[in-house]
Write a protein that holds these residues in place. Structure first.
Motif, PDB file in Angstrom:
ATOM      1  N   MET A  81       0.786  -1.208   0.150  1.00 35.38           N
ATOM      2  CA  MET A  81       0.078  -0.007  -0.096  1.00 35.38           C
ATOM      3  C   MET A  81       0.874   1.324   0.054  1.00 35.38           C
ATOM      4  N   LYS A  82       0.496   1.936  -0.882  1.00 30.95           N
ATOM      5  CA  LYS A  82       1.300   3.369  -1.066  1.00 30.95           C
ATOM      6  C   LYS A  82       0.955   4.262   0.246  1.00 30.95           C
ATOM      7  N   LYS A  83       2.165   4.830   0.681  1.00 28.86           N
ATOM      8  CA  LYS A  83       2.247   5.825   1.830  1.00 28.86           C
ATOM      9  C   LYS A  83       1.792   7.001   1.281  1.00 28.86           C
ATOM     10  N   ILE A  84       0.704   8.013   1.680  1.00 29.04           N
ATOM     11  CA  ILE A  84       0.553   9.212   1.506  1.00 29.04           C
ATOM     12  C   ILE A  84       1.392  10.346   2.356  1.00 29.04           C
ATOM     13  N   ASN A  85       1.976  11.059   1.738  1.00 34.59           N
ATOM     14  CA  ASN A  85       2.896  11.844   2.418  1.00 34.59           C
ATOM     15  C   ASN A  85       2.031  13.223   2.529  1.00 34.59           C
ATOM     16  N   ILE A  86       1.712  13.672   3.623  1.00 32.52           N
ATOM     17  CA  ILE A  86       1.114  15.156   4.045  1.00 32.52           C
ATOM     18  C   ILE A  86       2.234  16.174   4.324  1.00 32.52           C
ATOM     19  N   ASN A  87       1.968  16.894   3.492  1.00 33.72           N
ATOM     20  CA  ASN A  87       3.076  18.333   3.720  1.00 33.72           C
ATOM     21  C   ASN A  87       2.138  19.144   4.911  1.00 33.72           C
ATOM     22  N   TRP A  88       2.396  18.838   6.098  1.00 37.51           N
ATOM     23  CA  TRP A  88       1.899  19.884   6.811  1.00 37.51           C
ATOM     24  C   TRP A  88       2.016  21.220   6.997  1.00 37.51           C
ATOM     25  N   LYS A  89       3.232  21.481   6.761  1.00 36.15           N
ATOM     26  CA  LYS A  89       3.558  22.770   6.535  1.00 36.15           C
ATOM     27  C   LYS A  89       2.713  23.694   5.305  1.00 36.15           C
ATOM     28  N   LYS A  90       2.669  23.174   4.333  1.00 40.50           N
ATOM     29  CA  LYS A  90       1.912  23.641   3.260  1.00 40.50           C
ATOM     30  C   LYS A  90       0.357  23.733   3.778  1.00 40.50           C
ATOM     31  N   LEU A  91      -0.158  22.798   4.413  1.00 40.80           N
ATOM     32  CA  LEU A  91      -1.449  22.729   4.743  1.00 40.80           C
ATOM     33  C   LEU A  91      -1.722  23.895   5.878  1.00 40.80           C
ATOM     34  N   LEU A  92      -0.601  23.876   6.604  1.00 40.87           N
ATOM     35  CA  LEU A  92      -0.777  25.205   7.553  1.00 40.87           C
ATOM     36  C   LEU A  92      -0.812  26.378   6.810  1.00 40.87           C
ATOM     37  N   ILE A  93       0.141  26.839   6.071  1.00 43.33           N
ATOM     38  CA  ILE A  93       0.269  28.149   5.410  1.00 43.33           C
ATOM     39  C   ILE A  93      -0.880  28.248   4.505  1.00 43.33           C
ATOM     40  N   LEU A  94      -1.515  27.540   3.877  1.00 43.47           N
ATOM     41  CA  LEU A  94      -2.792  27.473   3.033  1.00 43.47           C
ATOM     42  C   LEU A  94      -4.032  27.868   4.031  1.00 43.47           C
ATOM     43  N   ALA A  95      -3.958  27.089   5.233  1.00 43.59           N
ATOM     44  CA  ALA A  95      -4.786  27.586   6.240  1.00 43.59           C
ATOM     45  C   ALA A  95      -4.847  29.081   6.804  1.00 43.59           C
ATOM     46  N   VAL A  96      -3.744  29.415   6.958  1.00 39.52           N
ATOM     47  CA  VAL A  96      -3.408  30.520   7.431  1.00 39.52           C
ATOM     48  C   VAL A  96      -3.773  31.753   6.325  1.00 39.52           C
ATOM     49  N   ILE A  97      -3.680  31.499   5.132  1.00 43.21           N
ATOM     50  CA  ILE A  97      -3.930  32.259   3.951  1.00 43.21           C
ATOM     51  C   ILE A  97      -5.288  32.299   3.973  1.00 43.21           C
ATOM     52  N   LEU A  98      -6.051  31.409   4.004  1.00 42.63           N
ATOM     53  CA  LEU A  98      -7.437  31.108   3.917  1.00 42.63           C
ATOM     54  C   LEU A  98      -7.921  31.980   4.912  1.00 42.63           C
ATOM     55  N   PHE A  99      -7.633  31.762   6.187  1.00 40.96           N
ATOM     56  CA  PHE A  99      -8.144  32.519   7.594  1.00 40.96           C
ATOM     57  C   PHE A  99      -8.031  34.146   7.240  1.00 40.96           C
ATOM     58  N   PHE A 100      -6.893  34.521   6.813  1.00 39.21           N
ATOM     59  CA  PHE A 100      -6.668  35.924   6.564  1.00 39.21           C
ATOM     60  C   PHE A 100      -7.678  36.559   5.427  1.00 39.21           C
ATOM     61  N   SER A 101      -7.624  35.723   4.574  1.00 41.32           N
ATOM     62  CA  SER A 101      -8.443  36.197   3.436  1.00 41.32           C
ATOM     63  C   SER A 101     -10.031  36.285   3.681  1.00 41.32           C
ATOM     64  N   ILE A 102     -10.300  35.296   4.510  1.00 42.36           N
ATOM     65  CA  ILE A 102     -11.916  35.484   4.986  1.00 42.36           C
ATOM     66  C   ILE A 102     -11.959  36.687   6.039  1.00 42.36           C
ATOM     67  N   GLN A 103     -11.080  37.069   6.758  1.00 35.44           N
ATOM     68  CA  GLN A 103     -10.923  38.236   7.505  1.00 35.44           C
ATOM     69  C   GLN A 103     -10.911  39.367   6.727  1.00 35.44           C
ATOM     70  N   ILE A 104     -10.263  39.620   5.630  1.00 40.51           N
ATOM     71  CA  ILE A 104     -10.114  40.644   4.905  1.00 40.51           C
ATOM     72  C   ILE A 104     -11.420  41.072   4.076  1.00 40.51           C
ATOM     73  N   ILE A 105     -12.001  39.679   3.496  1.00 41.66           N
ATOM     74  CA  ILE A 105     -13.300  39.807   2.846  1.00 41.66           C
ATOM     75  C   ILE A 105     -14.281  40.321   3.708  1.00 41.66           C
ATOM     76  N   GLY A 106     -14.294  39.399   4.806  1.00 38.82           N
ATOM     77  CA  GLY A 106     -15.431  39.847   5.820  1.00 38.82           C
ATOM     78  C   GLY A 106     -15.470  41.218   6.317  1.00 38.82           C
ATOM     79  N   GLY A 107     -14.305  41.550   6.562  1.00 38.46           N
ATOM     80  CA  GLY A 107     -14.055  43.076   7.156  1.00 38.46           C
ATOM     81  C   GLY A 107     -14.585  43.974   6.240  1.00 38.46           C
ATOM     82  N   ILE A 108     -14.223  44.026   4.818  1.00 43.25           N
ATOM     83  CA  ILE A 108     -14.628  44.827   3.799  1.00 43.25           C
ATOM     84  C   ILE A 108     -16.254  44.721   3.610  1.00 43.25           C
ATOM     85  N   PHE A 109     -16.729  43.625   3.838  1.00 37.59           N
ATOM     86  CA  PHE A 109     -18.249  43.566   3.555  1.00 37.59           C
ATOM     87  C   PHE A 109     -19.037  44.071   4.944  1.00 37.59           C
ATOM     88  N   PHE A 110     -18.468  44.011   6.046  1.00 34.13           N
ATOM     89  CA  PHE A 110     -19.240  44.755   7.084  1.00 34.13           C
ATOM     90  C   PHE A 110     -18.913  46.222   7.174  1.00 34.13           C
TER      91      PHE A 110
END
Length: 321
Positions: free
Chosen positions: A1-30
């Motif tokens: 069975m092939k082992k799946i390598n998860i790049n946690w660092k990239k996922l964390l960076i993506l999560a941070v980018i997503l969080f701040f994007s939501i905050q910026i968009i939400g801040g502008i909306f409100f």
């Protein structure tokens, strides 16, 4: 069975980018929703702003509206400290007096709506009256609403202009409604507040802009204040020059020496009565508190007009010379 390598660092960076994007968009909306100048459809049919039919009739068709239309107001203008042209309306008393009331309106309102109170000051108390359009309202320039904070400095400058016009013996009363009440309270503790300001009446005030919006976000949108409200505050700082937490009437009244009469409806669900109670308890000057049974936001005068006027008149008689 092939082992799946998860790049946690990239996922964390993506999560941070997503969080701040939501905050910026939400801040502008409100920001666009509540702060940017323009129609506010989200307030239509808001149950928290519903008032009795007779109250609405008074606001729209009361005798005061005819009185305002018949008066020969002098239009005054000034340039704000940040370059906005502001407008207001001055009416001298029928008999010479050194008493002046400055009437400050609420969110989405305009100066002449304060004629609801102006007719009382003019006809029954014999005051000179002045009603300014807050920045972003009426004929005043501005592409945002200040919720009282930048407006407090505009109010101080209006006061200086009027004292220069009328004389140094002028005794000034501030009377504000809702956002206008927050405005007069936010000015109350400023070191540069003119000494001619002798009394303040705050009808339906909120303690701070952050406090107001936190309550409304939970009530209207079922959202917690943090972090979206803080993001909106940062957008407001960038576009309008102020932060929600700094825009605090509570902080200002703790260092004022001007007597204050607080008025609030016990049934207010838009700005709960606890705001006025807390302000009253924390004010460093002498204060009075007048609470009206069954009154929603800004409805106290309509519910108990005679008692309202009596409380104001007694307060001013005890406070002014």
């Amino acid at each position: 069975m092939k082992k799946i390598n998860i790049n946690w660092k990239k996922l964390l960076i993506l999560a941070v980018i997503l969080f701040f994007s939501i905050q910026i968009i939400g801040g502008i909306f409100f920001y666009d929703l509540a702060i940017k100048r323009g129609p506010k459809d989200f307030l239509q049919n808001n149950a928290d702003l519903e008032v009795a039919d007779d109250t609405m009739d008074l606001y729209i068709n009361g005798d005061w509206t005819k009185w305002v239309a018949e008066q020969n107001f002098e239009t005054l203008t000034q340039t704000s400290r940040d370059g906005l042209k502001l407008s207001g309306y001055y009416l001298p008393a029928e008999k010479p007096t050194n008493k002046l009331v400055i009437l400050t309106h609420g969110y989405l309102g305009n100066a002449k709506q304060m004629g609801l109170f102006g007719i009382f000051y003019y006809q029954e108390l014999g005051y000179n009256i002045f009603m300014p359009d807050a920045r972003g309202h009426g004929k005043s320039e501005g592409n945002y609403y200040g919720f009282g904070w930048p407006d407090r400095l505009d109010l101080i400058d209006w006061t200086d202009l009027l004292v220069e016009k009328l004389g140094k013996d002028t005794e000034v009363v501030y009377h504000g409604l809702s956002m206008g009440a927050a405005t007069v309270l936010m000015a109350s503790g400023e070191a540069e507040l003119p000494s001619e300001v002798k009394a303040i009446i705050a009808d339906s005030p909120y303690g701070s802009v952050y406090q107001l919006f936190a309550y409304q976000m939970k009530r209207m949108f079922h959202l917690p204040a943090f972090p979206l409200l803080d993001s909106t505050s940062l957008v407001t700082k960038a576009r309008a020059g102020y932060l929600f937490r700094e825009a605090s009437a509570l902080k200002e009244v703790q260092r004022t020496d001007v007597p204050i009469l607080y008025i609030h409806g016990k049934a207010d669900t838009f700005v709960p009565v606890k705001n006025a109670i807390e302000l009253h308890e924390k004010t460093s000057s002498s204060t009075e508190l007048f609470l009206v049974d069954g009154a929603n936001h800004g409805e106290s005068y309509a519910k108990e007009p005679e008692e309202y006027k009596e409380k104001v008149q007694q307060f001013l008689q005890n406070t002014l010379k």
